[in-house]
Design a protein around this motif. Structure first.
Motif, PDB file in Angstrom:
ATOM      1  N   CYS A  47       3.161  -4.489   2.978  1.00  0.00           N
ATOM      2  CA  CYS A  47       4.045  -3.340   3.199  1.00  0.00           C
ATOM      3  C   CYS A  47       3.190  -2.086   3.083  1.00  0.00           C
ATOM      4  N   VAL A  48       3.403  -1.143   3.984  1.00  0.00           N
ATOM      5  CA  VAL A  48       2.691   0.128   3.927  1.00  0.00           C
ATOM      6  C   VAL A  48       3.733   1.237   3.837  1.00  0.00           C
ATOM      7  N   ALA A  49       3.633   2.032   2.776  1.00  0.00           N
ATOM      8  CA  ALA A  49       4.534   3.160   2.568  1.00  0.00           C
ATOM      9  C   ALA A  49       3.699   4.432   2.513  1.00  0.00           C
ATOM     10  N   VAL A  50       4.206   5.489   3.139  1.00  0.00           N
ATOM     11  CA  VAL A  50       3.458   6.739   3.200  1.00  0.00           C
ATOM     12  C   VAL A  50       4.312   7.859   2.626  1.00  0.00           C
ATOM     13  N   LEU A  51       3.756   8.537   1.648  1.00  0.00           N
ATOM     14  CA  LEU A  51       4.415   9.657   0.984  1.00  0.00           C
ATOM     15  C   LEU A  51       3.905  10.950   1.607  1.00  0.00           C
ATOM     16  N   TYR A  80      11.555   0.819  -2.620  1.00  0.00           N
ATOM     17  CA  TYR A  80      11.492   0.005  -1.406  1.00  0.00           C
ATOM     18  C   TYR A  80      10.425  -1.072  -1.550  1.00  0.00           C
ATOM     19  N   ILE A  81       9.242  -0.656  -2.002  1.00  0.00           N
ATOM     20  CA  ILE A  81       8.143  -1.612  -2.181  1.00  0.00           C
ATOM     21  C   ILE A  81       8.541  -2.707  -3.170  1.00  0.00           C
ATOM     22  N   ALA A  82       9.130  -2.318  -4.273  1.00  0.00           N
ATOM     23  CA  ALA A  82       9.504  -3.288  -5.307  1.00  0.00           C
ATOM     24  C   ALA A  82      10.549  -4.283  -4.814  1.00  0.00           C
ATOM     25  N   ASN A  83      11.396  -3.855  -3.896  1.00  0.00           N
ATOM     26  CA  ASN A  83      12.484  -4.710  -3.418  1.00  0.00           C
ATOM     27  C   ASN A  83      12.251  -5.264  -2.023  1.00  0.00           C
ATOM     28  N   ALA A  84      11.077  -5.034  -1.467  1.00  0.00           N
ATOM     29  CA  ALA A  84      10.788  -5.532  -0.116  1.00  0.00           C
ATOM     30  C   ALA A  84      10.802  -7.048  -0.125  1.00  0.00           C
ATOM     31  N   LEU A 135       0.846  -1.186   0.000  1.00  0.00           N
ATOM     32  CA  LEU A 135       0.000   0.000   0.000  1.00  0.00           C
ATOM     33  C   LEU A 135       0.880   1.234   0.000  1.00  0.00           C
ATOM     34  N   LEU A 136       0.623   2.118  -0.951  1.00  0.00           N
ATOM     35  CA  LEU A 136       1.277   3.423  -0.982  1.00  0.00           C
ATOM     36  C   LEU A 136       0.218   4.475  -0.697  1.00  0.00           C
ATOM     37  N   LEU A 137       0.378   5.171   0.424  1.00  0.00           N
ATOM     38  CA  LEU A 137      -0.518   6.267   0.793  1.00  0.00           C
ATOM     39  C   LEU A 137       0.168   7.572   0.440  1.00  0.00           C
ATOM     40  N   ASP A 138      -0.419   8.327  -0.450  1.00  0.00           N
ATOM     41  CA  ASP A 138       0.117   9.632  -0.828  1.00  0.00           C
ATOM     42  C   ASP A 138      -0.732  10.693  -0.142  1.00  0.00           C
ATOM     43  N   ILE A 139      -0.185  11.256   0.936  1.00  0.00           N
ATOM     44  CA  ILE A 139      -0.947  12.245   1.707  1.00  0.00           C
ATOM     45  C   ILE A 139      -0.348  13.644   1.576  1.00  0.00           C
ATOM     46  N   ASP A 145       9.450  11.528   1.821  1.00  0.00           N
ATOM     47  CA  ASP A 145       8.923  12.563   0.937  1.00  0.00           C
ATOM     48  C   ASP A 145       9.384  12.319  -0.496  1.00  0.00           C
ATOM     49  N   ASN A 146       9.971  11.152  -0.743  1.00  0.00           N
ATOM     50  CA  ASN A 146      10.506  10.806  -2.055  1.00  0.00           C
ATOM     51  C   ASN A 146       9.740   9.601  -2.607  1.00  0.00           C
ATOM     52  N   GLU A 147       8.899   9.853  -3.604  1.00  0.00           N
ATOM     53  CA  GLU A 147       8.061   8.790  -4.176  1.00  0.00           C
ATOM     54  C   GLU A 147       8.895   7.682  -4.799  1.00  0.00           C
ATOM     55  N   ASP A 148       9.934   8.038  -5.541  1.00  0.00           N
ATOM     56  CA  ASP A 148      10.774   7.018  -6.170  1.00  0.00           C
ATOM     57  C   ASP A 148      11.407   6.103  -5.131  1.00  0.00           C
ATOM     58  N   GLU A 149      11.826   6.683  -4.018  1.00  0.00           N
ATOM     59  CA  GLU A 149      12.425   5.904  -2.928  1.00  0.00           C
ATOM     60  C   GLU A 149      11.416   4.897  -2.368  1.00  0.00           C
ATOM     61  N   LEU A 150      10.185   5.338  -2.153  1.00  0.00           N
ATOM     62  CA  LEU A 150       9.164   4.438  -1.621  1.00  0.00           C
ATOM     63  C   LEU A 150       8.820   3.334  -2.617  1.00  0.00           C
ATOM     64  N   LEU A 151       8.677   3.688  -3.879  1.00  0.00           N
ATOM     65  CA  LEU A 151       8.356   2.677  -4.889  1.00  0.00           C
ATOM     66  C   LEU A 151       9.482   1.655  -5.025  1.00  0.00           C
TER      67      LEU A 151
END
Length: 135
Positions: free
Chosen positions: A89-93, A126-130, A57-61, A118-124
């Motif tokens: 996995c839960v990532a919050v932008l 992380y999610i892809a490589n979790a 889950l990517l939450l963009d707030i 605050d970095n979308e590419d970093e979160l994506l």
């Protein structure tokens, strides 16, 4: 990414191939605590068919209006927990340091670990490589 819900407050999209759910909060303020509950229940219903354990889950707030008054916090605790629990996995932008602090506090309160940036590419990335247990 195909949308499964769009309203004035949230956009919810699901990409089964990427095993990713993205919930984006718009800048529209809530008019009432009842409206918060209604909109969060819409998200929960839209995600009912999703196998959360197999998805991230990517939450963009970033656009969300800042708010942390006690009544708001009380109203959203149960709802945000129900909305995020069960994902691999839960990532919050976030846009600000204050937003990151609030999300960290939420994590402590509801027991759902979140990766915050605050970095979308970093979160994506992380999610892809979790590891599989987190996806």
């Amino acid at each position: 990414m195909p949308e499964v819900l769009r309203n004035v407050h949230f956009i919810v999209a699901v990409d089964p191939m990427a095993r990713l759910v993205r919930v984006t909060r718009t800048a529209a303020p809530f008019d009432s605590l009842e409206q918060i509950e209604q909109k969060c229940l819409e998200i929960i219903a839209a995600l009912a068919p999703v196998d959360r354990s197999a998805m991230s889950l990517l939450l963009d707030i970033r656009a969300a209006p800042g708010r942390n008054d006690p009544k708001f916090e009380e109203a959203t605790l149960r709802l945000r927990t129900a909305a995020v629990r069960g994902f691999g996995c839960v990532a919050v932008l976030v846009a600000t340091s204050a937003g990151a602090l609030q999300v960290r506090r939420h994590s402590r309160e509801d027991g759902v670990d979140r990766i915050i940036s605050d970095n979308e590419d970093e979160l994506l990335a992380y999610i892809a490589n979790a590891p599989p247990r987190y996806r």
